[in-house]
Design a protein around this motif. Structure first.
Motif, PDB file in Angstrom:
ATOM      1  N   GLY A 197      49.198  52.017 -99.479  1.00  0.00           N
ATOM      2  CA  GLY A 197      48.546  51.021-100.330  1.00  0.00           C
ATOM      3  C   GLY A 197      47.498  50.209 -99.600  1.00  0.00           C
ATOM      4  N   MET A 198      47.611  50.118 -98.285  1.00  0.00           N
ATOM      5  CA  MET A 198      46.634  49.356 -97.504  1.00  0.00           C
ATOM      6  C   MET A 198      45.282  50.044 -97.446  1.00  0.00           C
ATOM      7  N   ARG A 199      45.244  51.316 -97.822  1.00  0.00           N
ATOM      8  CA  ARG A 199      43.969  52.035 -97.790  1.00  0.00           C
ATOM      9  C   ARG A 199      43.083  51.686 -98.984  1.00  0.00           C
ATOM     10  N   TYR A 200      43.671  51.094-100.032  1.00  0.00           N
ATOM     11  CA  TYR A 200      42.890  50.730-101.211  1.00  0.00           C
ATOM     12  C   TYR A 200      41.896  49.622-100.843  1.00  0.00           C
ATOM     13  N   GLY A 201      40.649  49.848-101.100  1.00  0.00           N
ATOM     14  CA  GLY A 201      39.616  48.868-100.796  1.00  0.00           C
ATOM     15  C   GLY A 201      39.144  48.893 -99.364  1.00  0.00           C
ATOM     16  N   ALA A 202      39.579  49.874 -98.571  1.00  0.00           N
ATOM     17  CA  ALA A 202      39.151  49.955 -97.182  1.00  0.00           C
ATOM     18  C   ALA A 202      37.688  50.370 -97.091  1.00  0.00           C
ATOM     19  N   GLU A 203      37.001  49.853 -96.083  1.00  0.00           N
ATOM     20  CA  GLU A 203      35.594  50.180 -95.863  1.00  0.00           C
ATOM     21  C   GLU A 203      35.373  50.464 -94.387  1.00  0.00           C
ATOM     22  N   VAL A 204      34.534  51.446 -94.102  1.00  0.00           N
ATOM     23  CA  VAL A 204      34.193  51.752 -92.713  1.00  0.00           C
ATOM     24  C   VAL A 204      33.169  50.738 -92.230  1.00  0.00           C
TER      25      VAL A 204
END
Length: 206
Positions: A197-204
């Motif tokens: 769930g922590m990957r939701y909204g992740a940006e490089v």
């Protein structure tokens, strides 16, 4: 294993929060005692006979008392040793895996630490002042370890950037402490879902 006696050497022993030099054989005895104590506490509780711990470690009772004069000394040492092992695993995982995978694996390692600590809960929550320093030691070791992994995962686009290590530790601990009878495999699945769930909204970055 023969009983070890303390003498100056390069190895160091953490005994009640104070470091003392120990011989290599005494260091081995100490490591065996900490592992044995964790296993015995998990199965027999923190009031288990000290002879049971000494026998499992392959040392004499005198060796146990030389390292840990009070039962609280042994319990503290077990907890600190497990904290150190968990925190130190962050460096190894970061070197061996991609940032997102390293974070995921460490959270599972942290879950194992929390579940293993259940056998010590009766002592740690007893109000005994002997254990008052452990929460601060937990923060000192765990927060930087996890924050480094979290920062790496955020930079790699494997985790969102609005999560603090302290928050993630609390969430992981709560999921791991839902009940004494929980299935460890189910708990690990919940932790995996938390990390996913922590990957939701992740940006490089960059």
């Amino acid at each position: 294993m023969t009983d070890g006696t303390d003498s100056p050497d390069e190895a160091r022993e953490a005994d009640g929060g104070h470091e003392r030099p120990v011989r290599a054989d005494a260091r081995r005895n100490l490591d065996s005692l900490l592992k044995a104590a964790l296993d015995v506490f998990a199965t027999s509780g923190v009031d288990a006979p000290v002879r049971e711990i000494a026998d499992k470690a392959g040392v004499g009772v005198g060796t146990l008392y030389r390292h840990f004069p009070q039962r609280s000394d042994l319990i503290k040492a077990v907890v600190r040793n497990e904290m150190d092992a968990c925190a130190d695993a962050a460096v190894t995982l970061a070197a061996e895996h991609e940032p997102g995978e390293a974070l995921s694996r460490w959270m599972l390692r942290f879950t194992d630490f929390i579940m293993a600590k259940r056998g010590l809960a009766a002592a740690l929550h007893s109000g005994d002042p002997a254990y008052q320093a452990l929460p601060a030691y937990f923060d000192e070791r765990m927060i930087p370890a996890l924050q480094g992994l979290l920062d790496g995962a955020v930079a790699a686009g494997a985790a969102r950037g609005d999560i603090e290590a302290s928050e993630l530790l609390r969430a992981g601990a709560q999921l791991s402490n839902l009940g004494q009878g929980d299935d460890p495999a189910a708990t690990r699945r919940m932790i995996a879902l938390l990390v996913d769930g922590m990957r939701y909204g992740a940006e490089v970055k960059g």
